[in-house]
Design a protein around this motif. Sequence first.
Motif, mmCIF file in Angstrom:
data_model
loop_
_atom_site.group_PDB
_atom_site.id
_atom_site.type_symbol
_atom_site.label_atom_id
_atom_site.label_comp_id
_atom_site.label_asym_id
_atom_site.label_seq_id
_atom_site.Cartn_x
_atom_site.Cartn_y
_atom_site.Cartn_z
ATOM 1 N N PHE A 44 7.682 0.043 39.658
ATOM 2 C CA PHE A 44 6.886 -1.158 39.865
ATOM 3 C C PHE A 44 5.397 -0.917 39.622
ATOM 4 C CE2 PHE A 44 10.810 -2.198 42.030
ATOM 5 C CZ PHE A 44 11.006 -3.515 41.657
ATOM 6 N N TYR A 47 5.247 -1.169 35.902
ATOM 7 C CA TYR A 47 5.389 -2.551 35.419
ATOM 8 C C TYR A 47 4.039 -3.252 35.344
ATOM 9 C CZ TYR A 47 10.415 -2.115 36.481
ATOM 10 O OH TYR A 47 11.730 -1.712 36.538
ATOM 11 N N LYS A 58 8.903 -9.639 29.377
ATOM 12 C CA LYS A 58 9.343 -9.705 30.764
ATOM 13 C C LYS A 58 9.866 -8.329 31.174
ATOM 14 C CE LYS A 58 10.518 -14.617 30.640
ATOM 15 N NZ LYS A 58 11.567 -15.653 30.852
ATOM 16 N N GLY A 60 11.583 -5.590 34.364
ATOM 17 C CA GLY A 60 12.383 -5.519 35.572
ATOM 18 C C GLY A 60 13.206 -4.246 35.616
ATOM 19 N N PHE A 78 7.766 -8.130 43.406
ATOM 20 C CA PHE A 78 8.030 -9.005 42.261
ATOM 21 C C PHE A 78 7.087 -10.209 42.263
ATOM 22 C CE2 PHE A 78 12.314 -7.019 42.031
ATOM 23 C CZ PHE A 78 12.374 -6.789 40.667
ATOM 24 N N ASN A 82 4.401 -11.429 39.448
ATOM 25 C CA ASN A 82 4.490 -12.763 38.847
ATOM 26 C C ASN A 82 3.218 -13.567 39.058
ATOM 27 O OD1 ASN A 82 7.028 -12.468 37.735
ATOM 28 N ND2 ASN A 82 8.096 -13.301 39.507
ATOM 29 N N THR A 89 8.869 -11.393 35.397
ATOM 30 C CA THR A 89 9.757 -10.351 35.914
ATOM 31 C C THR A 89 11.161 -10.901 36.128
ATOM 32 O OG1 THR A 89 9.386 -10.749 38.283
ATOM 33 C CG2 THR A 89 7.820 -9.298 37.145
ATOM 34 N N CYS A 91 14.641 -9.572 38.447
ATOM 35 C CA CYS A 91 15.166 -8.587 39.398
ATOM 36 C C CYS A 91 16.604 -8.255 39.045
ATOM 37 C CB CYS A 91 15.091 -9.125 40.830
ATOM 38 S SG CYS A 91 15.822 -8.004 42.051
#
Length: 340
Positions: A44, A47, A58, A60, A78, A82, A89, A91
Amino acid sequence: MDFGLVLQTDPPASRVISLMQRAEHNGFTHGWTFDSAVLWQEPFVIYSQILAATTTLKVGPMVTNPGTRTWEVTASTFATLNDMFGNRTVCGIGRGDSAMRVAGRKPNTLARISEAMKVIRALGSGLEADLGGGTVVRFPWIKPDARLPVWMAAYGPKALKMTGEEADGFILQLADPYLTEYMVRAVRDAAAAAGRDPGEVTVCVAAPAYVTADDSPEALAHARDQCRWFGGMVGNHVADLVAKYGADGSVVPHELTDYIKARQGYDYSHHGRSGNPDTRFVPDEIVDRFCVIGPVGKHIEKMRALRALGVDQFAVYDMHDAQEAVIDAYGAQVIPAVNG
């Protein structure tokens, strides 16, 4: 048909970011990573950098699980991404094979995944959720247009049924056309039986892809050796299914279970890596069925076959010695041919 790129978050993180930029430049729409806190770096954090370095990609996990983080923390992470980058993103969630086992825990139950999906989706989409015991929370800072789709990874009959009933998307980690048709049908039948529109469940097939210059025995042998690890990774899940349902084919098809008879254990220190010594039992036939290897034409042919079976996205596992070459080949030849 969408295309995704799947990577491990091996250091340096800058290389993961660079490959994701390359993928977006080549027409890929999604960037996925493994999520196993002991084996690889924290996805994360990375990301955030991928999203900052790209425009529409996108991102995930393929996949996270309900056991390594509390559900409100997962949802908040998340939702924060966003909020920063505009609902970019997804999940992906599953039982947690390597993430749980390497930490000395058992993979999560389907019941726990079900509850986690509800909480994570609700909180990530700006709704209230019960964290247990009547503790209902909502993120006070979330924007009205927040949205977090949750896609579930599944193989077994109960997991496939739950995916169709509850998930926004279905992640199938193999590219065998027969098994894809079988499992997509199971998910969509379950969605219809639950009163859902089966077409609303996004189908993502994920598997290694290796583009060869020709179909010579030497080229194909090298490609198979680079992708054989995948049969071992899938075999971990298949072994659990065999232990639960047996191997007589009455519940889980022989096409999925027969090949693990020679499996003798698994060392997660080699997980998801080419040359994994624990995957020598995987025969060439399984590599050819589960993965996508060969010249560009073979890749185009298999993508079209998967799309005809209802696959909305193909996600390329890019763990081998030709990472850039595969991304570029898909961008220059495969994606344009498949999508016109």
